[in-house]
Design an enzyme around this catalytic site. Structure first.
Site, PDB file in Angstrom:
ATOM      1  N   HIS A 145       0.854  -1.179   0.000  1.00  0.00           N
ATOM      2  CA  HIS A 145       0.000   0.000   0.000  1.00  0.00           C
ATOM      3  C   HIS A 145       0.891   1.231   0.000  1.00  0.00           C
ATOM      4  O   HIS A 145       2.023   1.203   0.481  1.00  0.00           O
ATOM      5  CB  HIS A 145      -0.872  -0.034   1.257  1.00  0.00           C
ATOM      6  CG  HIS A 145      -1.961   0.979   1.307  1.00  0.00           C
ATOM      7  ND1 HIS A 145      -1.722   2.297   1.631  1.00  0.00           N
ATOM      8  CD2 HIS A 145      -3.306   0.879   1.104  1.00  0.00           C
ATOM      9  CE1 HIS A 145      -2.870   2.957   1.620  1.00  0.00           C
ATOM     10  NE2 HIS A 145      -3.843   2.126   1.298  1.00  0.00           N
TER      11      HIS A 145
ATOM     12  N   ASP B  35       2.400  -4.317   7.939  1.00  0.00           N
ATOM     13  CA  ASP B  35       1.188  -3.540   7.703  1.00  0.00           C
ATOM     14  C   ASP B  35       0.016  -4.513   7.804  1.00  0.00           C
ATOM     15  O   ASP B  35      -0.237  -5.302   6.895  1.00  0.00           O
ATOM     16  CB  ASP B  35       1.256  -2.896   6.324  1.00  0.00           C
ATOM     17  CG  ASP B  35      -0.051  -2.238   5.899  1.00  0.00           C
ATOM     18  OD1 ASP B  35      -1.039  -2.311   6.655  1.00  0.00           O
ATOM     19  OD2 ASP B  35      -0.085  -1.667   4.791  1.00  0.00           O
TER      20      ASP B  35
ATOM     21  N   GLN C 280      -5.162  -5.050   6.731  1.00  0.00           N
ATOM     22  CA  GLN C 280      -6.118  -5.975   6.130  1.00  0.00           C
ATOM     23  C   GLN C 280      -6.089  -7.361   6.772  1.00  0.00           C
ATOM     24  O   GLN C 280      -6.705  -8.296   6.243  1.00  0.00           O
ATOM     25  CB  GLN C 280      -5.831  -6.112   4.631  1.00  0.00           C
ATOM     26  CG  GLN C 280      -5.918  -4.821   3.854  1.00  0.00           C
ATOM     27  CD  GLN C 280      -7.339  -4.275   3.778  1.00  0.00           C
ATOM     28  OE1 GLN C 280      -8.316  -4.989   4.003  1.00  0.00           O
ATOM     29  NE2 GLN C 280      -7.464  -2.997   3.466  1.00  0.00           N
TER      30      GLN C 280
ATOM     31  N   LYS D  46     -11.390  -0.150   9.677  1.00  0.00           N
ATOM     32  CA  LYS D  46     -11.522  -1.359   8.867  1.00  0.00           C
ATOM     33  C   LYS D  46     -11.956  -2.568   9.705  1.00  0.00           C
ATOM     34  O   LYS D  46     -12.092  -3.671   9.179  1.00  0.00           O
ATOM     35  CB  LYS D  46     -10.197  -1.676   8.169  1.00  0.00           C
ATOM     36  CG  LYS D  46      -9.705  -0.589   7.216  1.00  0.00           C
ATOM     37  CD  LYS D  46      -8.378  -0.975   6.592  1.00  0.00           C
ATOM     38  CE  LYS D  46      -7.764   0.185   5.800  1.00  0.00           C
ATOM     39  NZ  LYS D  46      -8.547   0.538   4.611  1.00  0.00           N
TER      40      LYS D  46
ATOM     41  N   CYS E 147      -4.716   2.492  -3.845  1.00  0.00           N
ATOM     42  CA  CYS E 147      -3.454   2.938  -3.231  1.00  0.00           C
ATOM     43  C   CYS E 147      -2.335   1.930  -3.448  1.00  0.00           C
ATOM     44  O   CYS E 147      -1.473   1.736  -2.586  1.00  0.00           O
ATOM     45  CB  CYS E 147      -3.639   3.228  -1.740  1.00  0.00           C
ATOM     46  SG  CYS E 147      -4.730   4.614  -1.396  1.00  0.00           S
TER      47      CYS E 147
END
Length: 413
Positions: free
Chosen positions: A129, A206, A209, A232, A371
């Site tokens: 991302h 990261d 997700q 999220k 992104c």
């Protein structure tokens, strides 16, 4: 994906927690399939915000009075809840941020500007991302370090042989997305952590997700840093967290200066507060932090293994149904080996046009580069459509998506 058998979700019951799902769009029921961008928020999380403002709205760590004490306790305990949710040792390892992007920048500026220099390397991946890729790219430009990228294979996995070659004794940081927001690939973070640590490098995951939809244990992954966003995972916007190993955070300088991150100030110098407050300068997002903890408890009550399995089943079903159309290309790994999203293109139809048409049928999906512009360059496309699923979505909603895509195909035939 080899997930053990778990009790299925009672989706009808869960949907009762999300009043927004009852609304109509363009005369039909809302089919919300843009969860990788922002999930919906259950009633109890919304109520935790209003409860703060109605009952004990006050600043934290700055007042002797009753309301400030209550707000301080709730805010501090929120750190404890989030720490437990991701397997951290305690609140000292959890810094509240506005989102994953801020957490990434916190580390890049507070650690990267001080530790990186000419001859050093940061290794990241082609599927990152922008929050990761752009941040490390620009920090390397400032420091003279080199940024390298692990390529992806044709089927959307990381090339781990290339990773093993790229990560060397010159590597200071490995930054990797846990689950790709475009490909749906779930990366072998622990394997990358082992390689990084063998070369005395740190690793940043990261997890924007992954934390929302699968069990994540920072100690099992052995990451030095990990970040995620509240919006999220059933939480509010403006909330997120950075996990860092305590000894690593202790060695870092603050990112922002101001109130609450200090313990003593003179005209000559200042002394920093203890963790995690050292990295939370100024009045924090108090209600958002409390609500983030409430979202963690909500998800934990349902069961992260169950949420993961539900998402994976929906993604596999969507993958199969979309590919059956014949002129749809789905990007990333096979349907039975991905997280809960599918990015795709319909032959001859721009992703933006496709998203507009399916919106006419009440289906909300994302269109664009998500992104991940460099990744789309690798894929050879300018944009893609993306449907992403969560605990309240159903197979019938996948069918509604496929029917709407089929209608778009007939329009452009």
């Amino acid at each position: 994906m080899g997930t053990q058998q778990v009790e299925p979700l009672d989706v009808d019951r869960i949907r009762e927690d999300f009043p927004i799902l009852d609304r109509e769009v363009n005369g039909g029921p809302l089919v919300y399939l843009d969860n990788a961008a922002t999930s919906q928020t259950p009633t109890r999380v919304v109520e935790s915000i209003s409860d703060y403002y109605y009952r004990y709205n006050a600043n934290v760590h700055r007042g002797i009075h009753q309301l400030s004490q209550e707000a301080s306790i709730a805010y501090e305990e929120a750190h404890d809840t989030v720490a437990e949710f991701i397997g951290a040792d305690g609140r000292e390892e959890v810094v509240f941020t506005k989102n994953t992007t801020e957490a990434m920048n916190l580390v890049a500026y507070a650690w990267g500007l001080n530790e990186l220099g000419p001859g050093d390397e940061v290794v990241t991946t082609e599927m990152e991302h922008h929050a990761s890729l752009v941040t490390w790219q620009q920090i390397c430009k400032r420091t003279g370090a080199e940024c390298k990228y692990v390529p992806i294979t044709e089927d959307g996995y990381l090339d781990m042989d290339a990773a093993a070659e790229l990560i060397t004794d010159d590597t200071e940081m490995v930054s990797v997305v846990h689950a790709s927001n475009t490909l749906g690939t779930v990366n072998p973070v622990r394997e990358l952590a082992d390689i990084a640590h063998d070369h005395d490098a740190l690793i940043f995951a990261d997890a924007a997700q992954s934390v929302p939809n699968r069990p994540v244990d920072v100690k099992a992954l052995d990451v030095d840093f990990l970040a995620f966003s509240g919006h999220k995972m059933c939480g509010p916007t403006g909330s997120g967290a950075l996990y860092g190993k305590e000894h690593v955070l202790e060695a870092m300088e603050p990112y922002l200066y101001g109130g609450d991150m200090i313990v003593k100030v003179t005209f000559e110098d200042s002394q920093w507060n203890e963790l995690p407050w050292k990295f939370e300068a100024g009045t924090p997002s108090i209600s958002e932090g409390i609500a983030l903890a409430e979202a963690c408890e909500y998800l934990d009550d349902i069961g992260m293994e169950r949420i993961q399995r539900h998402e994976e089943q929906l993604a596999e079903y969507a993958y199969d149904r979309l590919t059956e159309l014949g002129d749809v290309e789905v990007y990333g790994p096979p349907g039975d080996d991905r997280s809960g999203l599918v990015a795709f293109n319909l032959d001859g139809v721009h992703a933006h046009d496709l998203a507009s048409i399916v919106n006419d049928y009440g289906v909300a999906i994302r269109a664009g580069d998500h992104c991940t512009q460099p990744l789309h360059d690798v894929l050879g496309v300018g944009a893609s459509a993306r449907a992403s699923f969560y605990l309240y979505n159903t197979r019938e909603e996948v069918d509604a998506l496929v029917d709407a895509v089929d209608e778009a195909r007939s329009i452009f035939a």
